[in-house]
Design an enzyme around this catalytic site. Sequence first.
Site, PDB file in Angstrom:
ATOM      1  N   TYR A  10     -20.328 -63.175  31.440  1.00 19.80           N
ATOM      2  CA  TYR A  10     -20.995 -63.717  30.519  1.00 19.80           C
ATOM      3  C   TYR A  10     -22.236 -64.673  31.198  1.00 19.80           C
ATOM      4  O   TYR A  10     -21.691 -65.217  32.280  1.00 19.80           O
ATOM      5  CB  TYR A  10     -20.399 -64.840  29.534  1.00 19.80           C
ATOM      6  CG  TYR A  10     -21.063 -65.322  28.488  1.00 19.80           C
ATOM      7  CD1 TYR A  10     -21.375 -64.730  27.246  1.00 19.80           C
ATOM      8  CD2 TYR A  10     -21.344 -66.763  28.534  1.00 19.80           C
ATOM      9  CE1 TYR A  10     -22.080 -65.450  26.187  1.00 19.80           C
ATOM     10  CE2 TYR A  10     -21.799 -67.341  27.405  1.00 19.80           C
ATOM     11  CZ  TYR A  10     -22.212 -66.588  26.377  1.00 19.80           C
ATOM     12  OH  TYR A  10     -22.719 -67.370  25.342  1.00 19.80           O
TER      13      TYR A  10
ATOM     14  N   GLY B 191     -23.348 -67.486  31.335  1.00 19.31           N
ATOM     15  CA  GLY B 191     -23.001 -68.873  31.836  1.00 19.31           C
ATOM     16  C   GLY B 191     -21.692 -68.892  32.904  1.00 19.31           C
ATOM     17  O   GLY B 191     -21.652 -70.181  33.694  1.00 19.31           O
ATOM     18  N   LYS B 192     -21.143 -67.914  33.302  1.00 16.97           N
ATOM     19  CA  LYS B 192     -20.123 -68.166  34.398  1.00 16.97           C
ATOM     20  C   LYS B 192     -20.700 -68.106  35.777  1.00 16.97           C
ATOM     21  O   LYS B 192     -22.107 -68.060  36.161  1.00 16.97           O
ATOM     22  CB  LYS B 192     -19.406 -66.451  34.374  1.00 16.97           C
ATOM     23  CG  LYS B 192     -18.866 -66.217  32.908  1.00 16.97           C
ATOM     24  CD  LYS B 192     -17.872 -67.342  32.339  1.00 16.97           C
ATOM     25  CE  LYS B 192     -17.250 -66.828  31.255  1.00 16.97           C
ATOM     26  NZ  LYS B 192     -16.266 -67.919  30.626  1.00 16.97           N
ATOM     27  N   ASN B 193     -19.858 -68.244  36.782  1.00 19.82           N
ATOM     28  CA  ASN B 193     -20.407 -68.662  38.215  1.00 19.82           C
ATOM     29  C   ASN B 193     -20.961 -67.356  38.403  1.00 19.82           C
ATOM     30  O   ASN B 193     -22.175 -67.686  39.380  1.00 19.82           O
ATOM     31  CB  ASN B 193     -19.234 -68.942  39.175  1.00 19.82           C
ATOM     32  CG  ASN B 193     -18.645 -70.272  38.586  1.00 19.82           C
ATOM     33  OD1 ASN B 193     -18.497 -70.879  37.910  1.00 19.82           O
ATOM     34  ND2 ASN B 193     -18.408 -71.116  39.693  1.00 19.82           N
TER      35      ASN B 193
END
Length: 368
Positions: free
Chosen positions: A186, A188-190
């Site tokens: 997704y 917004g993940k790292n």
Amino acid sequence: MTRHPIPFLDLAGVTESLRDELDLAWKSVVAHGGFIGGPEVGEFEEQFADYCGTRHCVGVANGTDALELILAGLGVGPGDEVVVPANTFVATAEAVCATGARPRFVDVLPDTLEVDPDAVAAAIGPRTVAVMAVHLFGQMADVGRLAPLAARHGLALVEDAAQAHGARFGGRRAGSVGVAAAFSFYPGKNLGALGDAGAVVTDDPDLSARIRQLANHGRGGGGHHLHQVPGRNSRLDTLQAAVLSAKLLHLDRHNRHRSALMDRYLHHLPLDHRPLAQHRLAESVHHLAVVQVPDREATTRALDAAGIGWGIHYPVPCHLQPALAGFADGPLPVAEHAARHILSLPMSPTMTADQVDTVCAVLGQVTR
């Protein structure tokens, strides 16, 4: 989307910093036109498996599918129970329900808010087939206790590593401990795609093959037009794979920056804004900067007034969600208490030390 002077997550800034590489990835895929199953998919799968320290990676459509496909590949179904921490994103439990199995919710540890191994041990019963080790906020769960516990009872240890790209426990990467691990990409993940994407990593070649078959309409062994088992459509598309390969090269550098920001938070946070603890064997990648605050309403008002973004992960534990309440066995006091006090502060690879200081100064005014 509202822009804050200090955003909760600066996705636009991260993307802009990698613009040349992302543009090249886009142009390459557009040029050859293999938008589904193009060569970049296999290349990313190989790169990410190597990064996680596993033998196999299967790219899928999203992290929720990754969890469900692991359980389906393991044969989890009606009549089975899977132990799940109450403090997690709802997708962890949704994946269990999608197989027809029952999520058995357990409480979390008060210092890390990760799943409590003692609670897991107490929840294991004759129908238990798997344990979800959810690596929350960037820190791996205590797999040093969970892995031998699962092994003693003959249970599958499944890693929900959606928030732990690159994290380690005892020197081992997230994804390399359980029978398989699910990752979300997704945005917004790292390690985030430019849309939905996910992956399963595992050392088990048979499980990898079953998951790949299930994710591709049940095809396997007989050509494109033969469907050996009922499957589904859950594929990592070529454009996202190309983007992820480009961004994977920067993941460790971005994670180190997150760690430096978290260290600064730890030194400047007001005393009554308590950060979560880190296990002595864990190396967190600080997907989120989570603190527990005495008055969340007052704190968020102050952050809003200062133009500082924030989030809550998660205000309603899974066992209290209306959709999942039928699976609740009773109160889970640690998760319920935390849900009233947790607050996620800004954290991003583009964030500066001065911005951390500003956030902490605003928090300090709330406590006076």
